[in-house]
Design a protein around this motif. Structure first.
Motif, PDB file in Angstrom:
ATOM      1  N   LYS A 690     -16.770  -9.245 -48.153  1.00 53.42           N
ATOM      2  CA  LYS A 690     -16.551 -10.685 -48.020  1.00 53.42           C
ATOM      3  C   LYS A 690     -17.839 -11.428 -48.362  1.00 53.42           C
ATOM      4  O   LYS A 690     -18.924 -11.050 -47.895  1.00 53.42           O
ATOM      5  N   TYR A 711     -14.965 -15.585 -50.895  1.00 53.54           N
ATOM      6  CA  TYR A 711     -14.315 -14.678 -51.849  1.00 53.54           C
ATOM      7  C   TYR A 711     -14.245 -13.313 -51.180  1.00 53.54           C
ATOM      8  O   TYR A 711     -15.274 -12.717 -50.847  1.00 53.54           O
ATOM      9  N   ASP A 712     -13.032 -12.827 -50.930  1.00 51.08           N
ATOM     10  CA  ASP A 712     -12.824 -11.563 -50.219  1.00 51.08           C
ATOM     11  C   ASP A 712     -12.160 -10.546 -51.142  1.00 51.08           C
ATOM     12  O   ASP A 712     -11.253 -10.884 -51.922  1.00 51.08           O
ATOM     13  N   ILE A 713     -12.629  -9.323 -51.038  1.00 50.89           N
ATOM     14  CA  ILE A 713     -12.015  -8.193 -51.727  1.00 50.89           C
ATOM     15  C   ILE A 713     -11.741  -7.117 -50.680  1.00 50.89           C
ATOM     16  O   ILE A 713     -12.641  -6.751 -49.919  1.00 50.89           O
ATOM     17  N   SER A 715      -8.752  -3.864 -49.024  1.00 53.34           N
ATOM     18  CA  SER A 715      -7.505  -3.099 -49.111  1.00 53.34           C
ATOM     19  C   SER A 715      -7.314  -2.273 -47.853  1.00 53.34           C
ATOM     20  O   SER A 715      -8.281  -1.890 -47.187  1.00 53.34           O
ATOM     21  N   PRO A 735      -7.240  -2.851 -54.393  1.00 56.33           N
ATOM     22  CA  PRO A 735      -7.944  -4.011 -53.823  1.00 56.33           C
ATOM     23  C   PRO A 735      -7.219  -5.329 -54.095  1.00 56.33           C
ATOM     24  O   PRO A 735      -6.689  -5.547 -55.184  1.00 56.33           O
ATOM     25  N   ARG A 736      -7.197  -6.167 -53.051  1.00 55.55           N
ATOM     26  CA  ARG A 736      -6.702  -7.527 -53.186  1.00 55.55           C
ATOM     27  C   ARG A 736      -7.905  -8.463 -53.336  1.00 55.55           C
ATOM     28  O   ARG A 736      -8.973  -8.220 -52.774  1.00 55.55           O
ATOM     29  N   HIS A 737      -7.713  -9.557 -54.073  1.00 54.87           N
ATOM     30  CA  HIS A 737      -8.772 -10.532 -54.297  1.00 54.87           C
ATOM     31  C   HIS A 737      -8.280 -11.891 -53.800  1.00 54.87           C
ATOM     32  O   HIS A 737      -7.185 -12.335 -54.179  1.00 54.87           O
ATOM     33  N   VAL A 739      -9.646 -16.000 -52.931  1.00 54.07           N
ATOM     34  CA  VAL A 739     -10.652 -17.061 -52.919  1.00 54.07           C
ATOM     35  C   VAL A 739     -10.152 -18.157 -51.987  1.00 54.07           C
ATOM     36  O   VAL A 739      -8.935 -18.280 -51.747  1.00 54.07           O
ATOM     37  N   SER A 757      -6.626 -20.638 -48.517  1.00 52.86           N
ATOM     38  CA  SER A 757      -6.901 -19.509 -49.402  1.00 52.86           C
ATOM     39  C   SER A 757      -5.808 -19.343 -50.449  1.00 52.86           C
ATOM     40  O   SER A 757      -4.676 -19.839 -50.302  1.00 52.86           O
ATOM     41  N   GLU A 761      -5.242 -11.656 -56.604  1.00 56.17           N
ATOM     42  CA  GLU A 761      -4.579 -10.394 -56.920  1.00 56.17           C
ATOM     43  C   GLU A 761      -4.005  -9.815 -55.642  1.00 56.17           C
ATOM     44  O   GLU A 761      -4.715  -9.689 -54.631  1.00 56.17           O
ATOM     45  N   LYS A 762      -2.709  -9.469 -55.705  1.00 56.20           N
ATOM     46  CA  LYS A 762      -2.043  -8.933 -54.524  1.00 56.20           C
ATOM     47  C   LYS A 762      -0.858  -8.088 -54.960  1.00 56.20           C
ATOM     48  O   LYS A 762      -0.484  -8.048 -56.148  1.00 56.20           O
TER      49      LYS A 762
END
Length: 779
Positions: A690, A711-713, A715, A735-737, A739, A757, A761-762
């Motif tokens: 994060k 910005y979080d990445i 899983s 991984p999910r992205h 912002v 938020s 990517e999910k």
């Protein structure tokens, strides 16, 4: 009398009167002269064979005679009688005093001050009667003293001034009663609080007004001025703010900083203050050459130099110098060198704005600690205060260690005031350390209401005591309930177990959930004793035992995995674990940055129904940039479950919480899909990285608003699918992205964070959460 022949005198001074007239005038002048010359006479004196005292009711005649200081048969002058009068009146016991000598008898008549029947306060609303009674000296059944009543009125005014009511007035009134009694009434006009409308700093270049106002105790009036009292003007607070500013700049290398003046201007309407701090920042200095010399043959300078953490080119900070001295002195103690002192000798280099520091190791005076005297602690045990000292009776006296002990005593939070001083003992080579403390309340009883997007509305009640039974122990108990869950917690900490720097902790917890985010209920009970102790300057190690009971029931879904896990009912787990924490914030050497590292493992299988290893890691790094207006933070978190002996995890064991923003709790990771019914299972592994930035919005500071971006990445992955019915997907690391933007509000109820938020990517089965409200966490 022979007259002077006027014909011989100059014309200008010839007397127009005749000789006879002049003779009469001369006689009159001589008579007047004799009248103006004081005659010498013997001072009048008295001798009394008896003394008569009248008017006294409560005060014994012998007491009055002792104040007079006149014995029977003693010869006294008029001046000595006046002195006797002054002594009797000065005793403060009498409203009127009369002394009359009548022949051989001295008559003394007195009128005693009345006795106070009761004391009352009128007009007070902001300060309670019982609090005001504690401020004053006057008390019922005491003799009324007008001077004391005036002092009490002034004391009450001071109490209101400290509360921000500078216009307060207090007038003592006396109501006469029978039997020489009075009621003492303090008539109080409280006035309004005078707010601080604006705080300005003049002369600052390196840091903005906004940044400097954050460190001040005085605050500007905000929109919640009725709830926040720090925006009221308190004169004593200004001196504290001046010192805070000096400390702020000194920690950042501005060694020449000073506050040249403070102007507190009252508005024309007399309802608000405008405060202006005039400052001179000076230049920022950095460390130059760092050297060590030794005057002691048993102290090797190179060895002591090796323990230093200061590096040339780093911004100068007195804290780093003080910590370096502490390291050297601790090394001296380990080597058995008594009375070792480290003197920092600083040389300024104006050209390159550096400070060379030479640490001189010298022999200090041979002075020992005779004893440590502790006073004022009515609740806290002596040993709680005494264990803050590294020094005991008979040890060499080290002023720095005494100062550090004083800071530790104040940091306990048990005392409203704590003073630690050293004075000469019974011999010149001994000192006595005096500790004078003033107790304060350390317990709280709280009632509250809460709201979160995950749990809805809730209520809570809690009790906390930081100094339980005066032993320095911490005890807290709480109950929190919402529509979906109820949480019971009891925590106990003994900070000095067996008199050592070891904290013994004991935790009991019970959580019952009926969450909208899952189709089953849970019951989780935990019991966790632990021992925590330091292993380095910034590192601490915790050893623990953990026992837990976890139950899943009332499952209403269609997942074969969850149905099988629910059918197992309640399972008991027992194991040992450890957790290592490294926190640079303990030393505070860098006021703009810090690092927190934490790693722990729990090994279950020590009895019970489950056999697995749980590992977690967390790392946080934070720094402030752009004159400390912007905070940058990076957080790395991860966890792993490794079940052994052919066992598999259940949903109550796996990681399923909100490990990253942008998704509902238990809204990402492995899922089962049974005829379109998607259910999340949680995972045996999780990882999240994060990034956060917090910055001012430019809104008026009194609103307490700031902004954030993140910005979080992350899983959650891996789940045991044996015996599952339906399709199990998203089991691998994907991984999910996310912002988002945040609005941070420093509300009167605590710092609130509103997160908006968007998932870049999910997975299609993830449950996105575009908004959530949380308590803003502090690093």
């Amino acid at each position: 009398m022979k007259c002077i022949d006027e014909s011989r005198l100059p014309r200008a001074i010839k007397n127009p009167l005749g000789c006879a007239a002049r003779a009469v005038l001369l006689i009159a002048l001589v008579s007047l002269t004799f009248l103006m010359v004081p005659a010498t006479a013997d001072a009048q004196s008295y001798r009394f064979s008896s003394v008569s005292i009248e008017g006294n009711q409560r005060i014994e005649a012998g007491t009055i005679l002792s104040y007079a200081g006149i014995a029977r048969g003693q010869t006294v002058s008029a001046g000595e009688l006046n002195d006797a009068y002054q002594r009797i009146l000065g005793s403060g016991l009498f409203e009127e005093v009369t002394i009359n000598p009548r022949g051989g008898t001295l008559e003394i008549r007195v009128k005693e001050y009345p006795t106070i029947s009761r004391i009352s306060f009128e007009g007070n609303k902001k300060i309670k009667n019982e609090d005001l009674s504690g401020f004053i000296e006057s008390a019922p059944r005491q003799v009324f003293n007008p001077a004391k009543a005036e002092r009490d009125a002034a004391t009450i005014v001071d109490a209101y001034v400290e509360n921000g009511r500078s216009a307060a007035r207090v007038t003592p009134r006396v109501i006469r009663r029978s039997d020489n009694r009075v009621d003492l009434v303090f008539e109080i006009f409280e006035g309004k609080k005078i707010e601080v409308q604006r705080i300005s700093i003049v002369g600052n270049r390196a840091y903005s007004d906004r940044r400097l106002r954050r460190v001040l105790q005085s605050k500007q009036a905000g929109i919640f001025r009725a709830l926040v009292n720090r925006d009221t003007f308190v004169e004593d607070r200004i001196e504290f703010d001046k010192q805070v500013l000096a400390d702020f700049y000194a920690a950042r290398g501005y060694v020449d900083f000073r506050v040249t003046g403070v102007n507190a201007e009252l508005a024309r309407e007399r309802d608000t203050y405008f405060i202006t701090f005039n400052v001179q920042e000076g230049q920022q200095f950095r460390f130059g050459q760092i050297t060590t010399i030794s005057d002691l043959p048993e102290a090797d300078a190179d060895e002591f130099q090796s323990v230093l953490k200061i590096r040339p080119g780093v911004v100068y900070s007195p804290t780093q110098v003080e910590n370096s001295i502490a390291r050297m002195e601790r090394l001296g103690i380990r080597k058995g060198i008594d009375f070792l002192r480290v003197e920092p000798r600083i040389t300024r280099n104006e050209r390159d704005l550096t400070l060379d520091v030479e640490f001189a190791i010298v022999r200090g005076p041979r002075v020992f600690v005779e004893r440590i005297d502790i006073e004022g602690n009515t609740t806290t045990l002596d040993r709680v205060i005494r264990r803050q000292f590294d020094t005991v009776e008979g040890d060499p006296f080290n002023p720095r260690e005494i100062r550090e002990a004083a800071e530790r005593i104040r940091a306990l939070g048990y005392f409203a005031n704590a003073e630690v001083d050293a004075r000469e003992g019974s011999r010149p080579d001994q000192v006595v350390v005096d500790v004078d403390v003033e107790e304060q309340s350390t317990g709280t009883l709280s009632f509250g209401a809460s709201y979160s997007t995950s749990s809805g509305f809730g209520v809570s009640i809690g009790f906390s005591e930081r100094n339980f039974l005066g032993r320095g122990q911490k005890l807290s108990a709480s109950v929190a309930a919402s529509a979906d869950n109820i949480n019971y917690n009891i925590d106990f900490v003994e900070p000095a177990f067996l008199g050592r720097d070891v904290a013994f902790g004991l935790k009991f917890g019970l959580i019952e959930t009926d969450s909208d985010f899952s189709l089953y209920d849970t019951t989780i009970g935990t019991f966790r004793p632990s021992l925590t102790f330091p292993v380095s300057e910034n590192g601490r190690l915790q050893l623990l035992y953990s026992a837990a009971y976890r139950e899943m029931d009332n499952y209403t879904g269609a997942s074969g995995i969850l149905a099988r896990e629910t059918a197992q009912g309640g399972l008991f787990s027992s194991g040992l674990g450890y957790n290592y924490t490294y926190d640079t914030r303990r030393t505070g050497l860098n006021p703009n940055a810090g690092v927190l590292l934490s790693f722990g493992q729990e090994f279950y299988g020590l009895g019970g129904d489950q056999d697995y290893i749980k590992s977690t890691v967390r790392a946080i790094a934070q720094t402030k940039v752009l004159h400390e207006e912007v905070t940058l933070r990076a957080t790395l978190e991860g966890g792993a479950l490794n079940f052994r002996s052919g066992q598999s995890s259940r949903a109550v064991d796996r990681f399923a919480g909100q490990v990253m923003r942008g998704f509902e709790p238990n809204g990402m990771g492995p899922v089962t899909n049974n005829a379109g019914n998607i259910e999340h299972l949680g995972g045996n592994f999780f990882a999240a990285l994060k990034f956060d930035a917090e910055f001012p919005l430019g809104t008026p500071e009194e609103f307490g608003l700031s902004g954030g971006a993140f910005y979080d990445i992350g899983s959650i992955w891996d789940v045991n699918t044996a015996g599952a019915t339906g399709t199990v997907t998203s089991t691998g690391f994907k991984p999910r992205h996310v912002v988002g933007l945040s609005l941070i509000w420093q509300s009167p109820f605590g710092p609130l964070r509103f997160n908006f938020s968007h998932a870049l990517e999910k997975e299609s089965t993830d449950k996105e959460q575009v908004f959530d409200l949380t308590i803003a966490s502090q690093f």
